[in-house]
Design an enzyme around this catalytic site. Structure first.
Site, short mmCIF file in Angstrom:
data_model
loop_
_atom_site.label_atom_id
_atom_site.label_comp_id
_atom_site.label_asym_id
_atom_site.label_seq_id
_atom_site.Cartn_x
_atom_site.Cartn_y
_atom_site.Cartn_z
N ASN A 1 0.81 -1.22 0.00
CA ASN A 1 0.00 0.00 0.00
C ASN A 1 0.84 1.26 0.00
O ASN A 1 0.33 2.35 -0.30
CB ASN A 1 -0.94 0.00 1.22
CG ASN A 1 -2.32 -0.52 0.88
OD1 ASN A 1 -3.17 0.21 0.40
ND2 ASN A 1 -2.53 -1.80 1.13
N ARG A 2 2.12 1.14 0.34
CA ARG A 2 2.99 2.32 0.31
C ARG A 2 3.13 2.86 -1.11
O ARG A 2 3.34 4.05 -1.31
CB ARG A 2 4.36 1.97 0.90
CG ARG A 2 4.32 1.60 2.38
CD ARG A 2 5.69 1.28 2.94
NE ARG A 2 6.57 2.44 2.93
CZ ARG A 2 7.77 2.46 3.52
NH1 ARG A 2 8.20 1.38 4.18
NH2 ARG A 2 8.53 3.55 3.47
N ALA A 3 2.98 1.96 -2.09
CA ALA A 3 3.06 2.40 -3.49
C ALA A 3 1.90 3.31 -3.85
O ALA A 3 2.00 4.11 -4.79
CB ALA A 3 3.10 1.18 -4.40
N CYS B 1 -7.28 -1.00 9.11
CA CYS B 1 -6.94 -1.77 7.91
C CYS B 1 -6.39 -0.77 6.90
O CYS B 1 -5.45 -0.04 7.23
CB CYS B 1 -8.15 -2.54 7.40
SG CYS B 1 -9.68 -1.57 7.25
N TRP C 1 -12.98 1.19 7.10
CA TRP C 1 -14.44 1.09 7.10
C TRP C 1 -14.95 -0.30 6.70
O TRP C 1 -16.15 -0.49 6.54
CB TRP C 1 -15.06 2.16 6.20
CG TRP C 1 -14.51 2.27 4.82
CD1 TRP C 1 -14.26 1.24 3.93
CD2 TRP C 1 -14.14 3.46 4.13
NE1 TRP C 1 -13.77 1.73 2.75
CE2 TRP C 1 -13.68 3.10 2.83
CE3 TRP C 1 -14.17 4.81 4.47
CZ2 TRP C 1 -13.25 4.04 1.90
CZ3 TRP C 1 -13.74 5.74 3.54
CH2 TRP C 1 -13.29 5.36 2.28
N ARG D 1 -12.77 -4.01 7.24
CA ARG D 1 -12.24 -4.98 8.20
C ARG D 1 -12.15 -4.40 9.61
O ARG D 1 -12.31 -5.13 10.59
CB ARG D 1 -10.86 -5.46 7.73
CG ARG D 1 -10.91 -6.36 6.52
CD ARG D 1 -9.57 -6.54 5.85
NE ARG D 1 -9.16 -5.36 5.09
CZ ARG D 1 -8.12 -5.32 4.26
NH1 ARG D 1 -7.38 -6.42 4.10
NH2 ARG D 1 -7.81 -4.23 3.60
#
Length: 628
Positions: A295-297, A382, A386, A388
């Site tokens: 997710n850093r990308a 997560c 909104w 998990r």
């Protein structure tokens, strides 16, 4: 045929016609098919797709996992295609919220309750425990609002975050300016806020979205300060401590049943330390480490323990909405196979649905154990916070607090952790206006209700509500009969004034409705739940996924079995028809065109009939007839 069915009165009949073996109608709310000896009612918003099978038959897939095979037999291929187009148009996304039937149903209720606002408020509004839930929960959980915690109004009119509630609970020394800086560092400005406090030891549960670390490795001093301040606030507001033995008196039963390898990851209970020494805060990331780093990308990421002192980061490896959607579709396909597949167990295992439930339960057990056994505060997130996140937080609160196992408390839980904190019901359930992206649909809330159902199976005496309560909640999550689950955020619902223009589902699922009361319930238990998390200990929710083979809930005439006659063997069809509502025969419906026939409005949901009957009884009590 130009005269509307009285059975659909108030719903506006759009289409009315015949198939070879049935009378079929499409109203603004549902598809209604009347066979000679049974009736099928399917709310349009519960229908996900319609297909033509074998040239002359329709096949409907529903969002709540039901699949209606061989709906009715048409005489020609052209006629079948015409009804396919009509149904496809009827189930398309609405152009505006007012096109959803919840608004028309509310107007109908107002028509019945003319000049009876108090009666309408009683029958169509949630109770005070829902309307004033935030203030009542602060008092119930014993937050020290004088010295340790404060309620920030920084989100008044949703000016900071449109998917958060307007009132946010944070440590008293955190200023609104610091909260603004934190919002700039968290995805969708969903900052860490406290949502639960353990009364006995003062440990809290907080929630947020992922930090926006990105590949550049950004940091935010105010965010780091806020997270560590939550742990310090718990030490200053420790709660009514009990001795180590008393602390676990009600929670030791059944703990041996948890996974051995999972239990080994939980540290032994050490009790709450000196009030001046903050406990090590647990940051529970619902994603896998690989997904969090990936997710850093996209500008996201996860907390680095080096920058958050006295914090521990744990990754749970829960699947994203795309994997859950695929798993649900596989489950629906397996459960709808006719005849019963010989490889049922291996097919069920391949869906991975129970595996996903197991991981969710383990995450909730980890949170509850950290809070109850160790007295540690926990921060859950997560990616966006909104999907998990509410699954874990709400499930952990059920494990920890017996109040949320009551009908009243469960309503507060759903409103607080799902609706107030912006679970995207409109997108996830597929009834958001002007949105055609099917990738946003996912049964996240249904999956969580399934996990609650697993707890109900393992602890049948510790829940005030029964399985029928959960089944009905699944149905009305998608039916759009009530306005409770419309929209993507509290800001949207307030903008469209949904609470005043639609009825609340809690008016149906209220505590006084005996149909949903668990007769085995033993009130007064303070036991903390420690469920079995093994996949082999979990069960397929037959009342939802296999309704034709599930037993009747107590007090229910039917649970909307959407199975037409003749779709299976004669013996199986006979059993299904015995449980379908015998409301009106085809001959009766054909005579509905005769204005001299006095017919009354009925409903596909027997609870709604009771609901409407209460409206009429209340009116008759206030305005007696001349004979009376």
């Amino acid at each position: 045929l130009q005269v509307p069915f009285t059975v659909l009165q108030g719903e506006g009949v759009e289409y009315l016609g015949h198939a070879n073996d049935a009378v079929i109608a499409i109203s603004n709310y549902r598809l209604h098919i009347n066979f000679k000896d049974s009736v099928i009612n399917v709310p349009l918003r519960m229908m996900e797709s319609v297909e033509c099978r074998d040239m002359f038959q329709l096949h409907i897939v529903c969002k709540d996992s039901k699949v209606i095979r061989y709906l009715c037999h048409f005489s020609t291929f052209k006629q079948c295609q015409e009804w396919l187009k009509r149904l496809t148009r009827a189930i398309a996304r609405p152009a505006k919220p007012e096109d959803l039937f919840a608004f028309a149903y509310h107007a109908w209720c107002l028509g019945v309750c003319v000049d009876e606002e108090d009666q309408h408020a009683h029958l169509c509004r949630p109770g005070d425990h829902v309307r004033y839930r935030f203030e009542m929960e602060l008092v119930r959980m014993g937050f020290d609002l004088q010295n340790v915690w404060r309620v920030s109004d920084i989100n008044n009119n949703y000016k900071l975050c449109s998917s958060y509630p307007q009132k946010l609970l944070v440590p008293v020394w955190i200023t609104d300016k610091e909260l603004e800086n934190v919002a700039s560092f968290r995805s969708w400005k969903r900052i860490p806020v406290v949502v639960y406090r353990h009364v006995r030891n003062g440990a809290v549960i907080a929630r947020c979205s992922q930090p926006e670390i990105s590949w550049w490795g950004w940091r935010n001093a105010d965010d780091e300060y806020l997270v560590t301040s939550i742990a310090k606030a718990c030490a200053l507001n420790p709660g009514a401590k009990a001795s180590g033995a008393a602390l676990h008196a009600g929670s030791s039963d059944g703990s041996e049943a948890c996974d051995a390898d999972f239990d080994s990851s939980l540290t032994a209970c050490s009790g709450v330390e000196n009030a001046g020494t903050p406990q090590k805060l647990l940051i529970l990331d619902a994603r896998s480490y690989t997904a969090a780093v990936a997710n850093r990308a996209k500008g996201g990421g996860c907390e680095c323990e080096e920058y958050y002192p006295n914090c521990e980061v744990v990754f749970m490896g829960m699947a994203n909405i795309h994997s859950i959607r695929n798993s649900f579709q596989y489950l629906r396909a397996v459960c709808s196979q006719v005849p019963d597949p010989s490889n049922w167990l291996s097919a069920l295992e391949s869906t991975k649905w129970l595996q996903h439930l197991s991981v969710m339960l383990k995450a909730a057990v980890l949170v509850s154990s950290a809070v109850d056994r160790e007295g540690r505060p926990v921060l859950v997130h997560c990616s966006d916070g909104w999907d998990r996140t509410p699954q874990i937080v709400a499930l952990a609160k059920i494990l920890l607090d017996p109040y949320y196992r009551t009908m009243e408390g469960f309503q507060v839980l759903v409103e607080s952790d799902w609706l107030d904190f912006g679970h995207k019901f409109g997108d996830r359930c597929g009834h958001q206006e002007k949105v055609e992206d099917q990738n946003e649909q996912c049964p996240v809330f249904l999956q969580w209700l399934d996990a609650v159902h697993q707890l109900l199976k393992q602890f049948p005496c510790l829940f005030e509500f029964n399985e029928a309560f959960l089944v009905k909640l699944v149905q009305h999550t998608y039916s759009c009969l009530y306005g409770t689950f419309l929209g993507n955020s509290p800001c949207e619902r307030e903008m469209h004034n949904i609470s005043k223009r639609t009825c609340s589902v809690w008016s149906l699922l209220r505590a006084g409705n005996k149909n949903f009361h668990n007769l085995l319930y033993v009130p007064g238990s303070e036991q903390v739940l420690h469920p079995v998390c093994h996949v082999r200990a979990l069960h397929v929710w037959t009342a939802v996924y296999l309704p034709a083979s599930s037993p009747h809930p107590l007090g229910q005439d039917d649970m909307d079995i959407y199975m037409p006659p003749g779709s299976q063997s004669q013996e199986f069809s006979g059993r299904c028809l015995d449980r379908l509502p015998k409301t009106r025969s085809m001959d009766d419906l054909l005579s509905a065109c005769d204005s001299s026939s006095p017919l009354t409005r009925t409903s596909s949901d027997p609870n709604l009939n009771n609901h409407c009957q209460e409206v009429r009884v209340g009116l008759e009590a206030r305005h007696p007839t001349p004979e009376g």
